[in-house]
Design a protein around this motif. Sequence first.
Motif, short mmCIF file in Angstrom:
data_model
loop_
_atom_site.label_atom_id
_atom_site.label_comp_id
_atom_site.label_asym_id
_atom_site.label_seq_id
_atom_site.Cartn_x
_atom_site.Cartn_y
_atom_site.Cartn_z
N SER A 1 -1.31 2.31 7.98
CA SER A 1 -1.65 2.47 6.58
C SER A 1 -2.40 3.78 6.34
O SER A 1 -3.42 4.05 6.99
CB SER A 1 -2.50 1.28 6.12
OG SER A 1 -3.10 1.54 4.88
N ARG B 1 -9.54 -5.36 2.05
CA ARG B 1 -8.34 -6.12 1.72
C ARG B 1 -7.93 -7.05 2.85
O ARG B 1 -7.54 -8.20 2.63
CB ARG B 1 -7.20 -5.16 1.35
CG ARG B 1 -5.99 -5.85 0.74
CD ARG B 1 -5.05 -4.84 0.11
NE ARG B 1 -5.65 -4.22 -1.06
CZ ARG B 1 -5.59 -2.92 -1.34
NH1 ARG B 1 -4.96 -2.10 -0.52
NH2 ARG B 1 -6.16 -2.46 -2.42
N THR C 1 -9.10 -1.79 -1.00
CA THR C 1 -8.52 -1.46 0.31
C THR C 1 -9.49 -1.69 1.45
O THR C 1 -9.10 -2.22 2.50
CB THR C 1 -8.06 0.02 0.32
OG1 THR C 1 -7.09 0.21 -0.71
CG2 THR C 1 -7.48 0.40 1.66
N ARG D 1 -3.98 4.41 3.59
CA ARG D 1 -5.23 3.99 2.95
C ARG D 1 -6.26 3.60 4.01
O ARG D 1 -7.45 3.92 3.89
CB ARG D 1 -4.97 2.81 2.01
CG ARG D 1 -4.13 3.14 0.77
CD ARG D 1 -3.90 1.88 -0.04
NE ARG D 1 -2.98 2.07 -1.15
CZ ARG D 1 -3.34 2.33 -2.40
NH1 ARG D 1 -4.61 2.48 -2.70
NH2 ARG D 1 -2.43 2.47 -3.34
N ASP E 1 -9.46 1.03 -4.26
CA ASP E 1 -9.66 1.42 -2.86
C ASP E 1 -11.06 1.11 -2.37
O ASP E 1 -11.24 0.55 -1.29
CB ASP E 1 -9.36 2.92 -2.68
CG ASP E 1 -7.87 3.21 -2.78
OD1 ASP E 1 -7.09 2.43 -2.21
OD2 ASP E 1 -7.49 4.20 -3.43
N GLU F 1 0.81 -1.21 0.00
CA GLU F 1 0.00 0.00 0.00
C GLU F 1 0.85 1.27 0.00
O GLU F 1 0.34 2.36 -0.26
CB GLU F 1 -0.93 0.01 1.22
CG GLU F 1 -2.01 -1.05 1.16
CD GLU F 1 -2.90 -1.08 2.38
OE1 GLU F 1 -3.95 -1.74 2.34
OE2 GLU F 1 -2.56 -0.43 3.39
#
Length: 564
Positions: free
Chosen positions: A279, A459, A456, A281, A519, A219
């Motif tokens: 992260s 994920r 994302t 994201r 995403d 990521e």
Amino acid sequence: MGMKNFDDIFDHIGGFGLYQFGLFTVTCYINTLMSFTYFGQMFMSLTPPHWCSPPPEFTSANLTNEEIKKLTIPINENGEYHKCKRYDINFTEEFDLHKNIGNDTSWPTTTCDHGITYNFSLYYPTITSELNWVCDEDWKPSFAQSLFFVGSVFGCQIFGYMADKYGRLPAIVLSNTIGGIAGVASAFANSFIIFTILRFIVGMVFDSHLSIIYMLMLEYVSSEYRSVVANVPIMIFLTLGMVILPWMAIGLGDWRWLTVIIHFPHCICILLIWIIPESMRWNISKGNVDNAVKTLKAAAKVNKKTLSEDFIEDFKAYAISSKEGEKKVTILDLLKTPNLRKRFILLICMWLVIQLTYDGHMRNTENIGTNVFITFTMSGLIELPADLVTIFSMDWLGRRHTTVWSLVLSGVASLIISLFRPDQDMAILVTAMVGRFLITMAINVGMQYQCEVIPTVSRGQGTGAIHTLGFAFSFFSPYIVYLSKFKFWLPYFVMGLLSIAGGLACLGLPETLQESLPDTLEDGENAFAQQPCCYNPFNRKKSKDKTESNENGVDNAVYEDSHL
């Protein structure tokens, strides 16, 4: 211009700089530990050569061990000493009568009622020899390993959910710490029940402690670096762990010390909470925009990049809009739309086959060659060139073709083994290593493939579910290897058929080479949708290069000034 997708940040902070290198270094470290954890139990529970101990009257006999074996142990159909039977006669009377070393195949036999004798000339004491998990109890090492995979079934879901709910970083730290403590405790197990419970716990965290930081690392790097950073840690550090593990076991000479040394380094990972970032994201998906901006600035600073105020505002706007447009996501959302559903199911099928056949190839090294330590080392060394080829193949052929052909050709190599005679050791070993090389390529690309296809927001849960089912399927790998007791080629025949079927199924997956990671769920459904069935990324790259060349010609100052 506002941000169109998350990957736009790499134009401003760098696709792979010093900041990403820190994550890369931690991933390399954990790859080594993963190798120890995954393959360590094999060396903790190896079965040394063994046979029935002789009756007490032989303790005072002036005979060598080989002479005693020749007198007391029957020969099996393969011309080898039987491991679990001895002759049931009055040896004192027979020995005094014959005055020689020999036996009579008509003598009755019995079980090892006087215990088991182990040959440690090449091996060392293991939990198998310590607790006598042989003969009628030879199912215990395989069952303990199967429970390790059962633990992984639960752990992948627990830590996958944690990674999506509470963040990647807490899941990484907690999984490594729990695995380290339970692993070290395994060294002090003195019963089958305690050992299997502890291995179950280690299995719960085994896959998560690597897959989540692997996911976090991907990521943080731009698309052109993903293949390299995903495979180099495996290529070098997982390979290094595999190569040194058997010689660590021999050098230490005791399964308990081996167990402590290979598991304790996991406990050090508690320090990662102060070392690696959460992260960006994930922070965006949870609405933690300020945390995401803070991490963005830190990454730019470490990579010696300057962020303009306009870009920071664009980033905030992108983060807010991404959160507002997203809903609470569960694993079931991956099955609600046609493209995501198809891809998710195919990823599951791919991983079931890869996980089972990879584990089967590794476990069956004990049944090929004449020295398990040398054979395992050779098998480990194959990881290096296989990982290197994977990197180039993924960036040339793409993810889909690499997966399909590595699985299909590995299956073909496995099926060829069934054509050899049992005494063709070298041919069997070479062909098995070819299959092992190709299945290593498949597992490398397969692990990255999941992270690139699943969006994302899901994920962690998605890859967790895939790995859960993979480990559930791996429950059967010790028993596939057990088929070698009937025919040496049976394990390879089963794995060959599975590999070919799995490879062909992967033709339905999309190509993710040079594509942005999706995403949102909407991204995951619509991404790659325009790709035709036989899409070849290599042709696209050539077309793109040609287009860029033409554009450069139009913009060339020589042509612009030619009207003067």
